[in-house]
Design an enzyme around this catalytic site. Structure first.
Site, mmCIF file in Angstrom:
data_model
loop_
_atom_site.group_PDB
_atom_site.id
_atom_site.type_symbol
_atom_site.label_atom_id
_atom_site.label_comp_id
_atom_site.label_asym_id
_atom_site.label_seq_id
_atom_site.Cartn_x
_atom_site.Cartn_y
_atom_site.Cartn_z
ATOM 1 N N PHE A 129 -86.229 -4.924 103.516
ATOM 2 C CA PHE A 129 -86.844 -5.190 102.222
ATOM 3 C C PHE A 129 -86.318 -6.493 101.652
ATOM 4 O O PHE A 129 -85.113 -6.671 101.489
ATOM 5 C CB PHE A 129 -86.601 -4.044 101.235
ATOM 6 C CG PHE A 129 -87.429 -4.186 99.989
ATOM 7 C CD1 PHE A 129 -88.768 -3.819 99.992
ATOM 8 C CD2 PHE A 129 -86.890 -4.728 98.834
ATOM 9 C CE1 PHE A 129 -89.561 -3.984 98.855
ATOM 10 C CE2 PHE A 129 -87.674 -4.897 97.689
ATOM 11 C CZ PHE A 129 -89.008 -4.521 97.708
ATOM 12 N N ASP A 158 -97.142 -5.751 105.587
ATOM 13 C CA ASP A 158 -96.129 -4.753 105.947
ATOM 14 C C ASP A 158 -96.837 -3.631 106.708
ATOM 15 O O ASP A 158 -97.036 -3.719 107.913
ATOM 16 C CB ASP A 158 -95.467 -4.292 104.642
ATOM 17 C CG ASP A 158 -94.351 -3.287 104.816
ATOM 18 O OD1 ASP A 158 -93.906 -3.075 105.949
ATOM 19 O OD2 ASP A 158 -93.909 -2.709 103.805
ATOM 20 N N ARG A 181 -89.368 -12.455 91.535
ATOM 21 C CA ARG A 181 -90.454 -13.251 92.136
ATOM 22 C C ARG A 181 -90.150 -14.740 92.033
ATOM 23 O O ARG A 181 -90.630 -15.553 92.814
ATOM 24 C CB ARG A 181 -91.782 -12.990 91.411
ATOM 25 C CG ARG A 181 -92.326 -11.581 91.576
ATOM 26 C CD ARG A 181 -93.750 -11.520 91.042
ATOM 27 N NE ARG A 181 -94.232 -10.161 90.895
ATOM 28 C CZ ARG A 181 -94.757 -9.426 91.867
ATOM 29 N NH1 ARG A 181 -94.861 -9.917 93.090
ATOM 30 N NH2 ARG A 181 -95.174 -8.193 91.646
ATOM 31 N N ASP A 223 -98.545 -12.743 100.549
ATOM 32 C CA ASP A 223 -97.100 -12.927 100.630
ATOM 33 C C ASP A 223 -96.548 -12.283 101.904
ATOM 34 O O ASP A 223 -95.802 -12.880 102.650
ATOM 35 C CB ASP A 223 -96.391 -12.365 99.380
ATOM 36 C CG ASP A 223 -96.789 -10.926 99.039
ATOM 37 O OD1 ASP A 223 -97.643 -10.335 99.727
ATOM 38 O OD2 ASP A 223 -96.232 -10.379 98.066
HETATM 39 P P1 IMP Z 1 -98.662 -3.285 102.861
HETATM 40 O O1 IMP Z 1 -99.897 -2.728 102.211
HETATM 41 O O2 IMP Z 1 -97.694 -2.203 103.252
HETATM 42 O O3 IMP Z 1 -98.949 -4.230 103.998
HETATM 43 O O4 IMP Z 1 -97.844 -4.062 101.767
HETATM 44 C C1 IMP Z 1 -98.337 -5.124 101.135
HETATM 45 C C2 IMP Z 1 -97.593 -5.407 99.858
HETATM 46 O O5 IMP Z 1 -96.382 -4.673 99.733
HETATM 47 C C3 IMP Z 1 -97.176 -6.849 99.831
HETATM 48 O O6 IMP Z 1 -98.220 -7.682 99.395
HETATM 49 C C4 IMP Z 1 -96.014 -6.803 98.887
HETATM 50 O O7 IMP Z 1 -96.464 -6.875 97.557
HETATM 51 C C5 IMP Z 1 -95.382 -5.458 99.137
HETATM 52 N N1 IMP Z 1 -94.234 -5.544 100.065
HETATM 53 C C6 IMP Z 1 -94.170 -5.184 101.360
HETATM 54 N N2 IMP Z 1 -92.953 -5.409 101.881
HETATM 55 C C7 IMP Z 1 -92.219 -5.950 100.875
HETATM 56 C C8 IMP Z 1 -90.852 -6.415 100.798
HETATM 57 O O8 IMP Z 1 -90.061 -6.411 101.750
HETATM 58 N N3 IMP Z 1 -90.466 -6.890 99.592
HETATM 59 C C9 IMP Z 1 -91.288 -6.930 98.501
HETATM 60 N N4 IMP Z 1 -92.562 -6.523 98.534
HETATM 61 C C10 IMP Z 1 -93.027 -6.029 99.719
HETATM 62 MG MG MG Z 2 -98.614 -8.444 97.541
#
Ligand code: IMP
Ligand code: MG
Length: 189
Positions: free
Chosen positions: A163, A113, A176, A110
């Site tokens: 966010f 980040d 979702r 999805d």
């Molecule tokens: P990362 O490990 O920080 O790259 O984050 C990955 C996961 O964090 C994604 O697969 C999402 O489930 C969640 N995530 C990151 N940013 C957002 C956001 O802006 N809204 C909702 N979920 C997020």
């Molecule tokens: Mg995710």
């Protein structure tokens, strides 16, 4: 309790302050990304691995336009503990069912980040499961917040550090099911 349709619409709209991408924007991006995948994986049958739960709606769009032979599977990992910040701790909730040893894998995500979840997944699939290659096709990419040095091969949209929810993405497991990517109205959280 509100029961007339105009009131319900008003209630829905009030939950979000901005729509960043609607379902048509996202489907177009999915088509573009799928065409790249179709070109890059002509002589192989990759395993498309949907990262649950957030990537479900994006994967549904993408799958319609991936025309090469491909297998599909699902994996569920958790990186968020319900808030708006990444915990950095990743937990494997539901594992793959396909043996990916020696296979080309494309992770359907999805959002990338910090990149910590993706880094964990890529390393696990290559080092522990023996994948031949692991690429990622993400709906959204937040470049500015990267904490892990991880490559992101296919991107639907690059976004700023804000966010967002909807189209698979949640805030504390809700929203979702919203059919667009939007910003939450700060007054409702
Ligand atoms: P990362 O490990 O920080 O790259 O984050 C990955 C996961 O964090 C994604 O697969 C999402 O489930 C969640 N995530 C990151 N940013 C957002 C956001 O802006 N809204 C909702 N979920 C997020
Ligand atoms: Mg995710």
């Amino acid at each position: 309790m509100k029961n007339n349709s105009e009131d319900i619409k008003e209630t829905i709209d009030n939950r979000f302050s901005e729509i960043l991408f609607d379902k048509n924007d996202i489907e177009k991006a999915a088509q573009r990304v799928a065409e790249q995948i179709n070109n890059d994986y002509v002589n192989t049958t990759p395993v498309l691995v949907v990262v649950l739960k957030g990537a479900v709606m994006w994967a549904g769009d993408l799958f319609k336009y991936v025309s090469i032979d491909a297998e599909t599977d699902f994996i569920n990992i958790s990186s968020y503990k319900g808030g708006t910040k990444s915990s950095g701790q990743i937990e494997l909730i539901t594992d793959l069912t396909v043996d990916i040893n020696g296979r080309d894998v494309i992770l359907i995500e999805d959002i990338v980040d910090t990149g910590l979840s993706l880094d964990y997944l890529k390393k696990m699939l290559v080092n522990e499961r023996g994948a031949k290659s692991v690429a990622v096709a993400t709906m959204l990419n937040k470049n500015a917040v990267r904490k892990a040095d991880v490559s992101v091969e296919y991107v639907g949209f690059d976004i700023d550090d804000v966010f967002i929810v909807g189209y698979g993405l949640d805030y504390k497991e809700i929203w979702r099911n919203i059919p667009f990517v939007g910003i939450i109205n700060p007054e409702v959280i």
